[in-house]
Structure formats: C-alpha cells, structure tokens
Design an enzyme around this catalytic site. Structure first.
Site, short mmCIF file in Angstrom:
data_model
loop_
_atom_site.label_atom_id
_atom_site.label_comp_id
_atom_site.label_asym_id
_atom_site.label_seq_id
_atom_site.Cartn_x
_atom_site.Cartn_y
_atom_site.Cartn_z
N TYR A 143 24.99 -17.02 40.23
CA TYR A 143 23.68 -17.57 39.88
C TYR A 143 23.80 -18.49 38.66
O TYR A 143 23.23 -19.58 38.62
CB TYR A 143 22.71 -16.42 39.58
CG TYR A 143 21.43 -16.83 38.88
CD1 TYR A 143 20.42 -17.47 39.57
CD2 TYR A 143 21.24 -16.56 37.52
CE1 TYR A 143 19.24 -17.85 38.93
CE2 TYR A 143 20.08 -16.92 36.87
CZ TYR A 143 19.07 -17.57 37.58
OH TYR A 143 17.92 -17.95 36.95
N HIS A 144 24.59 -18.05 37.68
CA HIS A 144 24.79 -18.83 36.47
C HIS A 144 25.48 -20.16 36.79
O HIS A 144 25.07 -21.23 36.30
CB HIS A 144 25.63 -18.02 35.48
CG HIS A 144 25.93 -18.71 34.20
ND1 HIS A 144 27.12 -19.38 33.99
CD2 HIS A 144 25.21 -18.88 33.07
CE1 HIS A 144 27.12 -19.91 32.78
NE2 HIS A 144 25.98 -19.62 32.20
#
Length: 280
Positions: A143-144
């Site tokens: 996600y990052h």
C-alpha cells in the site's frame, strides 16, 4: 529577515539536467504511475501464487546489491537536498520552506527531485525480493509503495511546494533503512534495536508529514500564498495519516506486544503422539 539565495555548487550533470524535458515527460505520461501500480499488483500477487508451489530463493547477494545501490542513492539525495531546506528555514522561515518553490528552481535540488520521482517506480522492485524469498507481504508494504508512487508523480506535475519536506524526509529515512537492509543481506550483524529505530524514524516522518499538511491548509485558509492545491493537501493528509496508523500498528505488534512464537510442526506432532490414549 533578508533573503539569502541558496548558492550550493552544482555538478555539471546537475546543471545540465533538462528540467523542462523531465516535466514534459511526466505530464505526457501521467498514467505511467497508474499502469506501473497495476502491473506491480499483478506481479506481486501473481508471484505469490506461483511461489506457493516452489521453494523459496535465497537471493542474498542480489538483495545486498539492490539495497546497497538504493542506500547510496538515498544518502546522496540526503546530502544534496537537506542543505537547501536548512538554508530556507534559516533565512526565510518555516512558512517559505513549505510554501515556496525554490527547490524546483535550483539546479541541485531540481535534479534530485526529478530522480526522486523516478525512483518510486524503481523501488517497486523491493517487493519482488519479498515474494521470491517467500517472506510475509504485509498490507503496509505494498500500500505504501503504490500510494507514494501515485502521489509523488502527480504532485511533481502540480509542483507542490511541501514536496521539499516530503522528499528530504524520505531520502533521510531511506538512507538508514536501505543501509540496514544491505548489511543484513550481507550477513553483517546489526543490533536488533536498529530495526526499531528505523520504524520510529518512519513514524516521526508521518507525524511531520501530517503537521506540514495541517500547516499549509491553515496558511491557505488564511489567504496566504502556498503553491499547493487544497485537493492535494486532502490526499496528502489522508495518505500520511493512514501511514501513521499502519506504522503505529506495526510498531505495537513488532516491539510492544509481539505475537507468541508458534510451536514448531515437529513439536506439535510429538505432543499429539503423547496425548493419544494407549490401546488397552
């Protein structure tokens, strides 16, 4: 306070960098970050599915080389970017450091800002090592990677002024993080506390990111000029706040209340045999 121009010496490759061409490239390929993210998801989750049927790879030499190159890049980016932000804070104040576009105008920081944007595509390769080595792939990790890539790509087009802070912080944390990864891959013993320190640095980065977004929102709401759109501020704040929550959760589960180690399969089998009632 008088404004003093930032006059760091630029190397020939920094002075000769064609920033206009770079900006045109990013503007004309806005969807590259999106398609890169889509391909990234397909590769890592498809790769996990394939690796379920295969033995894991070691890849320590390749990982050491990969992390070492990113560590060197991050150290150089830190060395070249941080002097400018210190200079602006000293001579122009914090407001200018988050709202002025000086870092997009000086050849040194302009060059390293462009490389920083492009590096977010390269860094997607981190996850390939996780998949091939069959290590846990947590939501925070992928996600990052995706959200940073998308945000930096579109913020570069907008020439968002707070990017000065976001880039400097990211370079600094990554300099430490990738050096740690490289040393571990080379089987060099590193104190366990270093891993916790890196997570604390990441948490601090998210706190500062939230503060910068709150500050620029307040400045723009008061009618002050700040080179960033409200829409960008909203996305940036949500991104940094979500990172803070996820890193805080990771910190808690890793260092404060780690899960108990599961009993090995062999031990479980032995326990099962001992617990079976004997035939009469």
């Amino acid at each position: 306070m008088d404004t003093v121009p930032f006059n760091a010496t630029a190397f020939p490759f920094e002075k000769n960098f064609d920033n206009v061409r770079m900006m045109d490239f990013v503007k004309n390929n806005k969807m590259l970050s999106v398609w890169s993210s889509v391909a990234y998801v397909v590769v890592i989750f498809g790769g996990r599915w394939v690796m379920e049927r295969k033995e894991k790879f070691g890849l320590n030499p390749a990982l050491a080389l990969w992390s070492g190159m990113l560590a060197i890049f991050s150290v150089l980016g830190t060395v070249r970017m941080w002097p400018e932000i210190f200079h602006v804070i000293r001579y122009e104040g914090f407001y200018s450091s988050v709202c002025s576009l000086g870092f997009m105008e000086h050849p040194v920081t302009r060059f390293w800002t462009a490389l920083f944007i492009l590096s977010k595509i390269i860094e997607l390769g981190d996850t390939v090592f996780i998949v091939l080595r069959k290590q846990p792939l947590i939501f925070l990790h992928w996600y990052h990677h995706i959200t940073v890539l998308l945000y930096t790509w579109f913020s570069y087009i907008e020439r968002a002024a707070p990017g000065r802070w976001f880039i400097c912080m990211n370079f600094g944390v990554h300099a430490v993080m990738y050096t740690y990864y490289a040393l571990r891959a080379m089987k060099i013993r590193v104190p366990n506390q270093v891993r916790m320190i890196i997570t604390m640095l990441q948490l601090s980065q998210m706190i500062v990111g939230c503060f910068v977004n709150f500050y620029v929102y307040s400045a723009k709401s008061q009618g002050k000029h700040c080179n960033i759109s409200f829409e960008n501020i909203y996305y940036s704040f949500l991104m940094y706040f979500s990172y803070f929550m996820l890193f805080a959760k990771f910190f808690y589960e890793s260092y404060i209340n780690p899960p108990q180690r599961s009993v090995s399969i062999d031990a479980e089998k032995r326990a099962a045999r001992l617990s079976k009632p004997k035939a009469s």
